[in-house]
Write an enzyme that holds these catalytic residues in place. Structure first.
Site: not given
Ligand code: SAM
Length: 212
Positions: A116, A120, A190
């Protein structure tokens, strides 16, 4: 990421302790995998598609995905139950707690894929390449260990280049358009990457190591 609440997810994950570790065995991963193969982890693994493909392409490596949402992780576990791999495990947990999951210098490679962007400024500390996260990664990675990062988000990529170089990390194999670069042939896509690639969006990529 849009979350679809699945009230049954927790029970399903609990019923698959062979894949989901609720009490990760810091320092005892060899016993979990019954071998001493290298440990590659993905932070924010989502539905685990990348690790599933990687675990089949590289059977001599052990893969561990960390994901904080049950309703997301459940898809990865369902996929494994249907099509098993013995060199993959998931941790339902937060990357901020990574020191509870791995011992000092236990990890060989760390993937940050399509995390993510938190655009901001006031959310900067949540970005998985913010310096407090780099400090954690430095502790769990072996001295020769590497971080491999991919993103579609130019802002996050620029931020990460800056954050890592200010931290004193060594950067290499940087690509501003991975799918047309010489690195493309080795690339494993991915879940998010497949979606962005289908729209023709460029993928940014880097490799980084701590200057030990
Ligand atoms: N890596 C995968 C891909 O490339 O298809 C998923 C991307 S998705 C945008 C980001 C994932 O990271 C989400 O499922 C979110 O819940 C997880 N995530 C974000 N911050 C995290 C954290 N601090 N600890 C564990 N998971 C996290």
């Amino acid at each position: 990421m849009r979350l679809r609440h699945k009230p049954w997810a927790k029970e399903y994950l609990d019923s698959h302790p062979e894949y989901v570790l609720t009490a990760p065995p810091s320092g005892h991963w060899k016993e979990v995998f019954q071998n001493d193969h290298p440990l590659y982890i993905e932070v924010g693994t989502g539905k685990g598609k990348f690790l599933d493909k990687m675990s089949k392409k590289y059977p001599e490596v052990n893969f561990i995905g960390i994901e904080k949402y049950e309703s997301v992780l459940v898809t990865g576990v369902e996929r494994l139950v249907e099509n098993p791999s013995d060199n993959i495990r998931f941790i339902l947990g937060d990357v901020a707690d990574v020191l509870q999951y791995f011992q000092y210098r236990e990890v060989d490679r760390l993937f940050i894929n399509f995390t993510d962007p938190w655009p901001k400024k006031r959310h900067e500390k949540r970005r998985l390449t913010y310096q407090s996260f780099l400090t954690l990664y430095e502790k769990v990675l072996r001295p020769e260990g590497e971080i491999h990062m991919k993103t579609d988000n130019q802002g996050l990529f620029e931020y990460s280049l800056e954050s890592m170089s200010q931290y004193g990390m060594k950067l290499k194999n940087i690509s501003l358009d991975l799918h047309t670069s010489k690195l493309a042939s080795e690339n494993v896509m991915t879940e998010y990457e497949e979606k962005f690639a289908a729209k023709g969006q460029p993928i940014f990529r880097l490799e980084a190591a701590f200057a030990n």
